[in-house]
Design a protein around this motif. Structure first.
Motif, PDB file in Angstrom:
ATOM      1  N   GLY A  85       0.794  -1.234   0.000  1.00 48.75           N
ATOM      2  CA  GLY A  85       0.000   0.000   0.000  1.00 48.75           C
ATOM      3  C   GLY A  85       0.817   1.271   0.000  1.00 48.75           C
ATOM      4  N   HIS A  86       2.152   1.148   0.018  1.00 50.07           N
ATOM      5  CA  HIS A  86       2.961   2.370   0.104  1.00 50.07           C
ATOM      6  C   HIS A  86       4.336   2.145  -0.530  1.00 50.07           C
ATOM      7  CE1 HIS A  86       3.821   6.190   2.592  1.00 50.07           C
ATOM      8  NE2 HIS A  86       4.818   6.033   1.746  1.00 50.07           N
ATOM      9  N   THR A  87       4.430   2.478  -1.810  1.00 54.15           N
ATOM     10  CA  THR A  87       5.743   2.417  -2.476  1.00 54.15           C
ATOM     11  C   THR A  87       6.007   3.741  -3.178  1.00 54.15           C
ATOM     12  OG1 THR A  87       4.906   1.671  -4.634  1.00 54.15           O
ATOM     13  CG2 THR A  87       5.381  -0.048  -3.001  1.00 54.15           C
ATOM     14  N   HIS A  88       7.251   3.883  -3.632  1.00 51.07           N
ATOM     15  CA  HIS A  88       7.652   4.999  -4.514  1.00 51.07           C
ATOM     16  C   HIS A  88       8.529   4.377  -5.593  1.00 51.07           C
ATOM     17  CE1 HIS A  88       6.279   7.892  -1.444  1.00 51.07           C
ATOM     18  NE2 HIS A  88       6.854   7.100  -0.574  1.00 51.07           N
ATOM     19  N   LEU A  89       7.888   3.773  -6.605  1.00 53.95           N
ATOM     20  CA  LEU A  89       8.644   2.995  -7.591  1.00 53.95           C
ATOM     21  C   LEU A  89       9.475   3.846  -8.544  1.00 53.95           C
ATOM     22  CD1 LEU A  89       6.339   0.050  -8.744  1.00 53.95           C
ATOM     23  CD2 LEU A  89       8.030   0.119  -6.923  1.00 53.95           C
ATOM     24  N   ILE A 109      -5.126   9.902  -3.895  1.00 53.49           N
ATOM     25  CA  ILE A 109      -4.553  11.181  -3.488  1.00 53.49           C
ATOM     26  C   ILE A 109      -3.727  10.986  -2.218  1.00 53.49           C
ATOM     27  CG2 ILE A 109      -5.077  13.523  -2.685  1.00 53.49           C
ATOM     28  CD1 ILE A 109      -5.574  13.059  -5.720  1.00 53.49           C
ATOM     29  N   LYS A 110      -2.518  11.523  -2.234  1.00 53.72           N
ATOM     30  CA  LYS A 110      -1.608  11.428  -1.087  1.00 53.72           C
ATOM     31  C   LYS A 110      -1.325  12.839  -0.598  1.00 53.72           C
ATOM     32  CE  LYS A 110       1.998   9.807   1.438  1.00 53.72           C
ATOM     33  NZ  LYS A 110       3.268   9.486   0.793  1.00 53.72           N
ATOM     34  N   ALA A 111      -1.329  13.012   0.718  1.00 49.14           N
ATOM     35  CA  ALA A 111      -0.975  14.322   1.274  1.00 49.14           C
ATOM     36  C   ALA A 111      -0.174  14.125   2.543  1.00 49.14           C
ATOM     37  CB  ALA A 111      -2.245  15.120   1.579  1.00 49.14           C
ATOM     38  N   GLU A 113      -0.704   6.770   6.907  1.00 48.39           N
ATOM     39  CA  GLU A 113       0.562   6.146   6.538  1.00 48.39           C
ATOM     40  C   GLU A 113       1.583   6.465   7.631  1.00 48.39           C
ATOM     41  OE1 GLU A 113       0.506   4.474   3.354  1.00 48.39           O
ATOM     42  OE2 GLU A 113      -1.627   4.952   3.649  1.00 48.39           O
ATOM     43  N   HIS A 114       2.265   5.480   8.137  1.00 47.94           N
ATOM     44  CA  HIS A 114       3.279   5.560   9.215  1.00 47.94           C
ATOM     45  C   HIS A 114       2.594   5.590  10.596  1.00 47.94           C
ATOM     46  CE1 HIS A 114       5.601   6.601   5.699  1.00 47.94           C
ATOM     47  NE2 HIS A 114       5.138   7.836   5.650  1.00 47.94           N
ATOM     48  N   GLY A 115       2.072   6.731  11.012  1.00 41.98           N
ATOM     49  CA  GLY A 115       1.326   6.801  12.278  1.00 41.98           C
ATOM     50  C   GLY A 115       2.161   6.641  13.530  1.00 41.98           C
ATOM     51  N   THR A 135       5.029  -0.510   2.930  1.00 47.54           N
ATOM     52  CA  THR A 135       6.438  -0.538   3.345  1.00 47.54           C
ATOM     53  C   THR A 135       7.209   0.769   3.227  1.00 47.54           C
ATOM     54  OG1 THR A 135       7.155  -1.137   1.128  1.00 47.54           O
ATOM     55  CG2 THR A 135       6.610  -2.956   2.618  1.00 47.54           C
ATOM     56  N   ASP A 136       6.812   1.644   2.290  1.00 48.23           N
ATOM     57  CA  ASP A 136       7.615   2.820   1.924  1.00 48.23           C
ATOM     58  C   ASP A 136       8.844   2.426   1.100  1.00 48.23           C
ATOM     59  OD1 ASP A 136       7.771   5.555   1.752  1.00 48.23           O
ATOM     60  OD2 ASP A 136       8.138   5.903   3.889  1.00 48.23           O
ATOM     61  N   ALA A 137       8.693   1.412   0.242  1.00 50.51           N
ATOM     62  CA  ALA A 137       9.804   0.997  -0.630  1.00 50.51           C
ATOM     63  C   ALA A 137      10.308   2.199  -1.414  1.00 50.51           C
ATOM     64  CB  ALA A 137       9.342  -0.090  -1.594  1.00 50.51           C
TER      65      ALA A 137
END
Ligand code: ZN
Length: 464
Positions: A92-96, A227-229, A288-290, A358-360
């Motif tokens: 649910g959380h990458t930056h490819l 949408i991400k903020a 995300e993170h929290g 994960t925040d890959a």
């Protein structure tokens, strides 16, 4: 055209249409049937594994899945032996499009040095490494190149969808939306006006409810699926504190309202407790993170049904490579790292909805599955960690009707890992078979040239 000519034209047209339809049917009927077999099967939603798992695939869909199913006579049988079949994992959380995994300052220099086209070519390797690790769907939560207005994540998603390159199904966010000087301001930490102007909505930087709405509209116009903020500060940014709120409640309300009107989910980067409370009240879909969330904030989350995407791998990687970061960021990472374990344990105990993420990019692409062990070490049952990365993630992503479980009619996104992942969760790190939409991407070792990441920095820096 007279009446009889028109009649002849119409009958020819109907004949042509009939031929085309029957061709389409026969092509569909000719789709090869594949029967995947393994000792066990995880369906993406159940609390236990099934024995003698079988998944029948035709074209890009699952025809049937379950225990001890008979194999159709015409099927190609792929018997994976002492392994577990599972829906393709979802992150649910990458930056490819990015790689933050090396030395922080070297990476910042590289970011203004390499042109964006070259960075986009590197991204194709990150996409391949991710899908080969068993992640057949990702939400890609933010892609930005300082001083540039390229939508590399949109290009990557489209190229994967068209079959030009191999990668996971991507739901992309384009630019993360955030405040001037906040976690997503790409010019933070650089000399004032180095890039000639302050970034605006067209790079996701927006102050005030109307500007936030404009940023959301601009992103959807350019291809955003989600949408991400950033509603609080972050670890890897130089001009903010890690837990301070960065959007006002009025800005968050505008963010959520505008995104939901356009049928987009809202994922917010948030470490701080106050910002998390305000974001949950505003109706965001996931935090995300929290890291610093207190039990009463988690209670609010539980009541609202908000998802948590824990990204434990991000802090884990930064803590293991702490010398790679400037002192100010080291202090922020230590504070977030110390808080997040208690937060996650509490979230598991309280039954908060959790989606794997994960925040890959913070760590090398393709190591996403290491998140599973971190989740289990902090109190999550292995089967629940697997559900977080399949059925639950699909629910958060809004694609549960198409993917996330091994069920008739869903996309044939099927992976296999050795042994029993509920007995040894690290089996998820040794995925040996990957099928996405019925196409086999991997059966055996990964491709010969896996992602080169920063472990070989020479490979990515042009020779002088
Ligand atoms: Zn991130």
């Amino acid at each position: 055209m007279n009446d009889s000519a028109f009649y002849r034209f119409c009958s020819r047209l109907s004949f042509t249409i009939l031929v085309l339809i029957s061709c389409a049917i026969s092509i569909h009927a000719a789709d090869r049937v594949i029967a995947l077999k393994a000792a066990r099967l995880f369906d993406g939603k159940s609390k236990t594994l099934a024995q003698n798992g079988v998944v029948i695939v035709q074209g890009n869909k699952i025809v049937d899945a379950g225990s001890n199913l008979p194999t159709p006579t015409d099927a190609q049988v792929i018997d994976l032996g002492d392994a577990t079949l599972s829906p393709g994992f979802m992150d649910g959380h990458t930056h490819l499009t990015l790689d933050f995994s090396g030395n922080y300052n070297e990476r910042r220099l590289k970011e203004v040095d390499l042109n964006v086209s070259e960075q986009a070519i590197l991204a194709t390797r990150y996409a391949r490494a991710t899908v080969e690790a068993g992640f057949t769907t990702v939400r890609d939560l933010g892609s930005r190149f300082v001083g540039s207005k390229e939508f590399v994540d949109v290009a990557l998603r489209n190229s994967i969808n068209k079959g030009v390159i191999v990668g996971p199904r991507m739901l992309v966010a384009t630019y993360g939306i955030g405040a001037t000087g906040g976690h997503f301001d790409p010019t933070s930490g650089f000399r004032d006006m180095l890039f000639g102007h302050e970034p605006d909505f067209s790079q996701g930087i927006a102050d005030g409810p109307d500007a936030i709405r404009k940023a959301v509209r601009f992103e959807v116009k350019n291809g955003a699926d989600v949408i991400k903020a950033a509603v609080s500060g972050g670890v890897l940014s130089l001009a903010d504190e890690v837990d301070t709120p960065q959007l006002t409640p009025a800005e968050m309300a505008a963010l959520v309202d505008e995104s939901h009107r356009l049928r987009k989910k809202v994922a917010v980067h948030c470490h701080g407790d106050q910002a998390a409370k305000e974001a949950i009240e505003a109706g965001v879909d996931s935090i995300e993170h929290g890291s610093f969330m207190k039990p009463d904030t988690l209670t609010l989350m539980k009541n609202k049904g908000t998802y948590l995407t824990p990204t434990l791998m991000a802090t884990e990687w930064i803590m293991s490579k702490i010398d790679n970061y400037p002192p100010a960021l080291q202090a922020k990472a230590k504070a977030a790292g110390a808080a997040r374990s208690d937060m996650f344990r509490n979230a598991v105990k309280m039954g908060i909805k959790i989606s794997f993420g994960t925040d890959a990019a913070v760590f090398p692409h393709g190591q996403n599955a290491k998140e599973f062990k971190l989740m289990v070490d902090l109190g999550m049952q292995p089967i629940d960690a697997l559900r977080a990365a399949t059925g639950n993630a699909a629910d958060l992503f809004g694609i549960a009707q198409k993917a996330g479980t091994l069920e008739k009619g869903k996309f044939a996104d099927v992976i296999a890992m050795p042994g029993d992942p509920t007995a040894d969760i690290t089996a998820t790190e040794r995925v040996s078979f990957v099928m996405k939409e019925g196409k086999i991407i991997r059966n055996g070792p990964p491709s010969a040239s896996p992602v080169a990441i920063s472990s070989d920095p020479e490979a990515e820096i042009p020779a002088d």
